[in-house]
Design a protein around this motif. Structure first.
Motif, mmCIF file in Angstrom:
data_model
loop_
_atom_site.group_PDB
_atom_site.id
_atom_site.type_symbol
_atom_site.label_atom_id
_atom_site.label_comp_id
_atom_site.label_asym_id
_atom_site.label_seq_id
_atom_site.Cartn_x
_atom_site.Cartn_y
_atom_site.Cartn_z
ATOM 1 N N GLN A 2 12.050 -41.098 45.221
ATOM 2 C CA GLN A 2 12.039 -42.000 46.377
ATOM 3 C C GLN A 2 11.347 -43.326 46.081
ATOM 4 O OE1 GLN A 2 13.622 -41.614 49.439
ATOM 5 N NE2 GLN A 2 14.582 -40.010 48.217
ATOM 6 N N ALA A 3 10.482 -43.359 45.086
ATOM 7 C CA ALA A 3 9.796 -44.611 44.735
ATOM 8 C C ALA A 3 10.780 -45.692 44.317
ATOM 9 C CB ALA A 3 8.795 -44.361 43.615
ATOM 10 N N PHE A 4 11.967 -45.292 43.847
ATOM 11 C CA PHE A 4 12.928 -46.251 43.322
ATOM 12 C C PHE A 4 14.173 -46.372 44.202
ATOM 13 C CE2 PHE A 4 10.535 -44.393 39.745
ATOM 14 C CZ PHE A 4 9.748 -45.507 39.482
ATOM 15 N N VAL A 5 14.027 -45.982 45.455
ATOM 16 C CA VAL A 5 15.071 -46.220 46.455
ATOM 17 C C VAL A 5 14.707 -47.504 47.195
ATOM 18 C CG1 VAL A 5 16.136 -45.376 48.583
ATOM 19 C CG2 VAL A 5 15.617 -43.773 46.720
ATOM 20 N N GLY A 6 15.640 -48.434 47.260
ATOM 21 C CA GLY A 6 15.361 -49.714 47.905
ATOM 22 C C GLY A 6 15.476 -50.854 46.909
ATOM 23 N N THR A 7 14.577 -51.809 47.017
ATOM 24 C CA THR A 7 14.660 -53.023 46.205
ATOM 25 C C THR A 7 13.550 -53.098 45.173
ATOM 26 O OG1 THR A 7 15.692 -54.249 48.021
ATOM 27 C CG2 THR A 7 14.663 -55.559 46.267
ATOM 28 N N GLY A 8 13.941 -53.101 43.910
ATOM 29 C CA GLY A 8 13.034 -53.471 42.836
ATOM 30 C C GLY A 8 13.382 -54.885 42.407
ATOM 31 N N VAL A 9 12.409 -55.625 41.929
ATOM 32 C CA VAL A 9 12.691 -56.993 41.478
ATOM 33 C C VAL A 9 12.319 -57.147 40.009
ATOM 34 C CG1 VAL A 9 12.540 -58.073 43.743
ATOM 35 C CG2 VAL A 9 10.476 -57.836 42.372
ATOM 36 N N ALA A 10 13.192 -57.855 39.287
ATOM 37 C CA ALA A 10 12.992 -58.102 37.857
ATOM 38 C C ALA A 10 12.163 -59.371 37.707
ATOM 39 C CB ALA A 10 14.347 -58.252 37.164
ATOM 40 N N LEU A 11 10.883 -59.217 37.485
ATOM 41 C CA LEU A 11 9.964 -60.350 37.486
ATOM 42 C C LEU A 11 10.234 -61.329 36.353
ATOM 43 C CD1 LEU A 11 6.602 -58.481 38.213
ATOM 44 C CD2 LEU A 11 7.847 -59.953 39.810
ATOM 45 N N VAL A 12 10.149 -62.620 36.672
ATOM 46 C CA VAL A 12 10.178 -63.659 35.642
ATOM 47 C C VAL A 12 8.825 -63.705 34.942
ATOM 48 C CG1 VAL A 12 11.798 -65.084 36.957
ATOM 49 C CG2 VAL A 12 9.332 -65.495 37.157
ATOM 50 N N THR A 13 8.785 -64.365 33.808
ATOM 51 C CA THR A 13 7.521 -64.774 33.193
ATOM 52 C C THR A 13 7.398 -66.278 33.389
ATOM 53 O OG1 THR A 13 7.685 -63.061 31.480
ATOM 54 C CG2 THR A 13 6.121 -64.862 31.100
ATOM 55 N N PRO A 14 6.543 -66.730 34.302
ATOM 56 C CA PRO A 14 6.391 -68.178 34.480
ATOM 57 C C PRO A 14 5.634 -68.796 33.312
ATOM 58 C CG PRO A 14 4.906 -66.981 35.936
ATOM 59 C CD PRO A 14 5.715 -65.948 35.215
ATOM 60 N N PHE A 15 6.067 -69.978 32.904
ATOM 61 C CA PHE A 15 5.412 -70.703 31.823
ATOM 62 C C PHE A 15 4.879 -72.035 32.344
ATOM 63 C CE2 PHE A 15 8.898 -68.424 29.456
ATOM 64 C CZ PHE A 15 8.072 -67.480 28.848
ATOM 65 N N LYS A 16 3.780 -72.472 31.747
ATOM 66 C CA LYS A 16 3.285 -73.813 32.010
ATOM 67 C C LYS A 16 4.143 -74.821 31.247
ATOM 68 C CE LYS A 16 -1.484 -72.127 32.411
ATOM 69 N NZ LYS A 16 -2.857 -72.210 31.846
ATOM 70 N N LYS A 17 3.899 -76.090 31.481
ATOM 71 C CA LYS A 17 4.664 -77.140 30.790
ATOM 72 C C LYS A 17 4.517 -77.049 29.270
ATOM 73 C CE LYS A 17 6.260 -79.587 34.351
ATOM 74 N NZ LYS A 17 7.704 -79.692 34.647
ATOM 75 N N ASP A 18 3.362 -76.523 28.811
ATOM 76 C CA ASP A 18 3.145 -76.400 27.361
ATOM 77 C C ASP A 18 3.706 -75.096 26.796
ATOM 78 O OD1 ASP A 18 1.370 -74.471 28.263
ATOM 79 O OD2 ASP A 18 -0.419 -75.428 27.438
ATOM 80 N N LEU A 19 4.454 -74.360 27.630
ATOM 81 C CA LEU A 19 5.164 -73.129 27.256
ATOM 82 C C LEU A 19 4.268 -71.906 27.122
ATOM 83 C CD1 LEU A 19 7.834 -74.422 24.697
ATOM 84 C CD2 LEU A 19 8.112 -73.982 27.134
ATOM 85 N N THR A 20 2.997 -72.005 27.494
ATOM 86 C CA THR A 20 2.143 -70.824 27.529
ATOM 87 C C THR A 20 2.389 -70.059 28.831
ATOM 88 O OG1 THR A 20 0.317 -72.075 28.525
ATOM 89 C CG2 THR A 20 0.356 -71.880 26.111
ATOM 90 N N VAL A 21 2.061 -68.778 28.822
ATOM 91 C CA VAL A 21 2.257 -67.947 30.011
ATOM 92 C C VAL A 21 1.341 -68.447 31.136
ATOM 93 C CG1 VAL A 21 2.039 -65.622 30.972
ATOM 94 C CG2 VAL A 21 2.929 -65.942 28.641
ATOM 95 N N ASP A 22 1.928 -68.649 32.313
ATOM 96 C CA ASP A 22 1.180 -69.125 33.476
ATOM 97 C C ASP A 22 0.706 -67.913 34.276
ATOM 98 O OD1 ASP A 22 0.207 -70.277 35.804
ATOM 99 O OD2 ASP A 22 1.744 -71.831 35.868
ATOM 100 N N VAL A 23 -0.487 -67.468 33.961
ATOM 101 C CA VAL A 23 -1.030 -66.250 34.564
ATOM 102 C C VAL A 23 -1.178 -66.387 36.076
ATOM 103 C CG1 VAL A 23 -3.097 -64.796 34.686
ATOM 104 C CG2 VAL A 23 -2.170 -65.465 32.462
ATOM 105 N N GLU A 24 -1.684 -67.513 36.530
ATOM 106 C CA GLU A 24 -1.899 -67.690 37.968
ATOM 107 C C GLU A 24 -0.580 -67.699 38.729
ATOM 108 O OE1 GLU A 24 -4.842 -67.461 39.410
ATOM 109 O OE2 GLU A 24 -5.552 -67.075 37.363
ATOM 110 N N ALA A 25 0.443 -68.326 38.164
ATOM 111 C CA ALA A 25 1.754 -68.326 38.806
ATOM 112 C C ALA A 25 2.336 -66.917 38.861
ATOM 113 C CB ALA A 25 2.708 -69.259 38.072
ATOM 114 N N LEU A 26 2.154 -66.141 37.797
ATOM 115 C CA LEU A 26 2.638 -64.762 37.785
ATOM 116 C C LEU A 26 1.947 -63.950 38.879
ATOM 117 C CD1 LEU A 26 4.389 -62.561 36.594
ATOM 118 C CD2 LEU A 26 2.675 -62.235 34.788
ATOM 119 N N LYS A 27 0.666 -64.143 39.053
ATOM 120 C CA LYS A 27 -0.048 -63.458 40.136
ATOM 121 C C LYS A 27 0.531 -63.840 41.497
ATOM 122 C CE LYS A 27 -4.540 -63.150 37.763
ATOM 123 N NZ LYS A 27 -5.934 -63.672 37.754
#
Length: 294
Positions: A2-27
């Motif tokens: 039942q945990a997987f009935v409904g909507t799951g979302v495929a999360l993006v990995t947000p990047f900053k302009k310098d192409l590093t992972v944007d941790v705050e945006a991901l949060k």
């Protein structure tokens, strides 16, 4: 299950302009989807541009999502590839703390036969410490996992609990739904035919548009599961133009434009992916700003 009935979302990995992972945006994106009442989150799938992340970055993404989620929603981790032995090794060594299941794509590029696909997932099932959602996406892998192969796997391995079916073929999906074991879940991997699949007996979706419009899309799926067809289709048709637009020039370029328009993250991608063009960016921004369900 039942945990997987409904909507799951495929999360993006947000990047900053310098192409590093944007941790705050991901949060922010994780929190936005929790508030939007999706049922679960999928981490490090195709939409996350996982192919362009190094191991340190993948661990950072995992850690960030786990902390931002704080146990609120089930988490699914993408572990797949076209080197079966390497996937087996990853299943044995990966820290899966905080995750409830694995999403594993059918092998790409190699173009295995149906028997090869079956044997690949047999190895995955026999070595996976968590339940497995298998993933059929012929548009990316170059080979379709036939309904007979899916059903064979579903019947032979109890820990293969679901398929994310993204062949874009409602007839193939219905064949699986009709003949599957009782507890096996058929999850749409195609946003545009999610509602028809749910109404045919599917369990829901792992969505891209859903992370940009989590409240509306997850509500559409719940209405479909409750057989409130007219109300569900009202949302479907309101969101349909956005679904077309976010895939028009590739994923996740389109959905990252949605997040930019909503002020959640930058629209930065890593090569070989590039941003959508100015025309499409403008159309997506206009849609986001004017979106209502009338």
């Amino acid at each position: 299950m039942q945990a997987f009935v409904g909507t799951g979302v495929a999360l993006v990995t947000p990047f900053k302009k310098d192409l590093t992972v944007d941790v705050e945006a991901l949060k922010r994106i994780v929190e936005y989807n929790i508030e939007g009442k999706v049922e679960y989150l999928v981490v490090l799938g195709t939409t996350a541009e996982a192919a362009t992340l190094n191991e340190e970055e993948k661990q950072l993404v995992k850690k960030t999502v786990i902390e931002a989620n704080n146990g609120k929603l089930p988490l699914v981790l993408g572990i797949g590839g076209n080197n079966t032995m390497e996937i087996v090794n990853q299943l044995k060594t990966e820290d899966l703390t905080g995750f409830s299941a694995i999403l594993s794509v059918s092998p790409y590029y190699n173009k295995p036969t149906q028997e090869g696909i079956y044997q690949h997932f047999k190895m995955v099932a026999e070595n996976a410490p968590l339940p497995v959602i298998i993933y059929n996406v012929p548009g990316r892998t170059g080979s379709n996992m036939a309904a007979k192969t899916t059903l064979r796997l579903a019947n032979d391995f109890k820990n293969i609990i679901a398929i994310k079916e993204a062949a874009g073929d409602i007839i193939q999906a219905m064949e699986i739904i009709k003949n599957k074991p009782k507890d096996f879940l058929v999850i749409s991997g195609d946003d545009m035919i999610t509602l028809p699949m749910v109404l045919a007996g599917g369990a829901g979706v792992i969505s891209v548009i859903g992370e940009g419009f989590p409240h509306e899309f997850s509500e559409m799926v719940r209405l479909g599961l409750d057989r409130k067809v007219d109300e569900a289709y009202k949302i479907h048709y309101a969101l349909a133009p956005a679904i077309d637009m976010i895939f028009e020039q590739g994923n996740p370029g389109g959905i990252k434009e949605v997040f930019k328009a909503k002020g959640l993250s930058e629209n930065t991608l890593r090569l070989p992916l590039v941003n959508v063009n100015e025309d499409l960016s403008g159309r997506i921004e206009t849609f986001v700003k004017n979106f209502v369900i009338s």
